[in-house]
Write a protein that holds these residues in place. Structure first.
Motif, PDB file in Angstrom:
ATOM      1  N   TRP A  68       0.723  -1.149   0.066  1.00 22.60           N
ATOM      2  CA  TRP A  68       0.082  -0.113  -0.033  1.00 22.60           C
ATOM      3  C   TRP A  68       0.936   1.182  -0.052  1.00 22.60           C
ATOM      4  O   TRP A  68       0.708   2.345  -0.615  1.00 22.60           O
ATOM      5  N   TRP A  69       2.087   1.214   0.768  1.00 16.45           N
ATOM      6  CA  TRP A  69       3.060   2.249   0.723  1.00 16.45           C
ATOM      7  C   TRP A  69       3.332   2.555  -0.638  1.00 16.45           C
ATOM      8  O   TRP A  69       3.593   3.861  -1.123  1.00 16.45           O
ATOM      9  N   ARG A  70       3.857   1.695  -1.389  1.00 13.84           N
ATOM     10  CA  ARG A  70       4.511   1.875  -2.425  1.00 13.84           C
ATOM     11  C   ARG A  70       3.615   2.399  -3.584  1.00 13.84           C
ATOM     12  O   ARG A  70       3.926   3.267  -4.203  1.00 13.84           O
ATOM     13  N   ARG A  71       2.279   2.115  -3.477  1.00  9.41           N
ATOM     14  CA  ARG A  71       1.108   2.480  -4.408  1.00  9.41           C
ATOM     15  C   ARG A  71       1.083   3.860  -4.060  1.00  9.41           C
ATOM     16  O   ARG A  71       0.658   4.557  -4.857  1.00  9.41           O
TER      17      ARG A  71
END
Length: 365
Positions: A103-106
């Protein structure tokens, strides 16, 4: 003199080294840029002064954010830029192999891409594209014409500086986001390999068509301007046409048309042999390989300005009443500029993919 000549290869090599390491410094540079911009916007918010966009100005209204007042725009810019600075710091500290939640990468890639898109496409207006078109004339005539120097000084203001700063930030954030996305996907941060072969094939397959589209649109713009110079008020109110002939502004339009034709020819070089190897008639450079950056950098810059300027003209056509139906040739070709920018960007990407050699970092080719 001898010492200066001997130092040039070392200086050139150092510069190339810095540019080659862009995936390392771009995230930090983008973070510092966002922090500086965010603090500046915070100053606009707290003091109520310095906001660079004037919604009452006609040129400002061409920008997609040109109607945003200071009491809304200043805190909005501050909040987004400071949030981006925090995100950028985390992106810059990432090291390959470290675990990150999906989720953080996105979120990070989405925020970085959106921020870059806003800075490159939403903030600028057609003023920068017009300035680019007039730049050769200004460079050659300004040293000998005091009136032109005065006009340029009067035309440039804080909003133009703001747009240039936004472009710098946009390119920095585009580079930072690309580098982070590649690293977190396990690809080479510099070249993106290994690529998804289907995506690369699709870009290359439509690259030639995109180049022809990108070459045709400025040529169409040039034709309308030179038809006016030839004495035919095609698609232009006759009274305005007579006024333009009287005050000389018609020749300014012809200059932009001529510059657009030069752009058409250079765009075709993206799919021609002479776009990869200098022709024999070019002094000192004949039969040498054209540096990839010599074509990619200016083409990318023009693609961004054409897209942002074109979207501004579309906004004007839909919301304002500057132009009537009788002025279709005055604004009609400019409504195709967003397509011009996208097509030029696509063709430039295909040119880069076709010409990129073996990567010095990952060794893939």
């Amino acid at each position: 003199m001898t010492q200066t000549i001997l130092n040039r290869p070392a200086a050139d090599s150092a510069l190339r080294g810095v540019l080659r390491r862009w995936p390392e410094w771009a995230p930090w540079a983008a973070t510092l840029w966002a922090l500086g911009y965010g603090l500046t916007a915070l100053g606009w918010t707290l003091t109520g002064a310095g906001y660079p966009i004037d919604p009452t100005d006609r040129d400002s209204s061409m920008a997609l954010l040109g109607d945003v007042p200071a009491d809304v725009g200043a805190p909005l810019f501050a909040a987004v830029a400071l949030a981006a600075a925090g995100t950028g710091a985390v992106m810059a500290r990432y090291r390959p192999g470290a675990y990150i939640p999906r989720w953080w990468r996105r979120f990070a890639v989405g925020l970085g891409a959106t921020f870059a898109l806003v800075l490159l496409v939403v903030v600028p207006t057609t003023r920068l594209l017009a300035l680019l078109g007039y730049l050769p004339m200004i460079v050659f005539r300004a040293p000998f014409d005091a009136e032109i120097r005065a006009d340029v000084a009067a035309a440039l203001g804080v909003e133009d500086v703001h747009q240039l700063v936004a472009l710098v930030g946009g390119f920095l954030w585009a580079g930072a986001t690309v580098a982070y996305a590649r690293r977190t996907a396990g690809s080479c941060a510099r070249c993106g390999r290994p690529d998804r072969s289907a995506s690369v094939a699709a870009v290359l397959r439509w690259g030639r068509v995109a180049v022809y589209v990108a070459a045709a649109i400025p040529a169409l713009y040039a034709v309308t301007r030179w038809v006016w110079v030839a004495g035919v008020p095609m698609g232009m109110d006759e009274q305005q046409y007579d006024d333009a002939r009287a005050d000389g502004s018609l020749w300014a339009a012809a200059w932009l048309g001529s510059f657009a034709l030069v752009g058409t020819v250079l765009t075709l070089g993206l799919v021609q042999r002479w776009g990869e190897v200098f022709p024999r008639w070019v002094p000192m450079l004949r039969r040498r390989t054209v540096p990839v950056g010599l074509a990619v950098v200016p083409a990318t810059f023009v693609a961004v300005l054409a897209t942002s300027g074109g979207l501004g003209m579309v906004k004007v056509a839909l919301t304002d009443s500057w132009f009537g139906v009788e002025d279709w040739a005055a604004i009609g070709p400019t409504l195709l500029w967003p397509l011009w920018g996208v097509a030029l960007g696509w063709g430039t990407l295909a040119y880069w993919l076709r010409r990129r050699g073996r990567c010095a970092d990952c060794g893939l080719g």
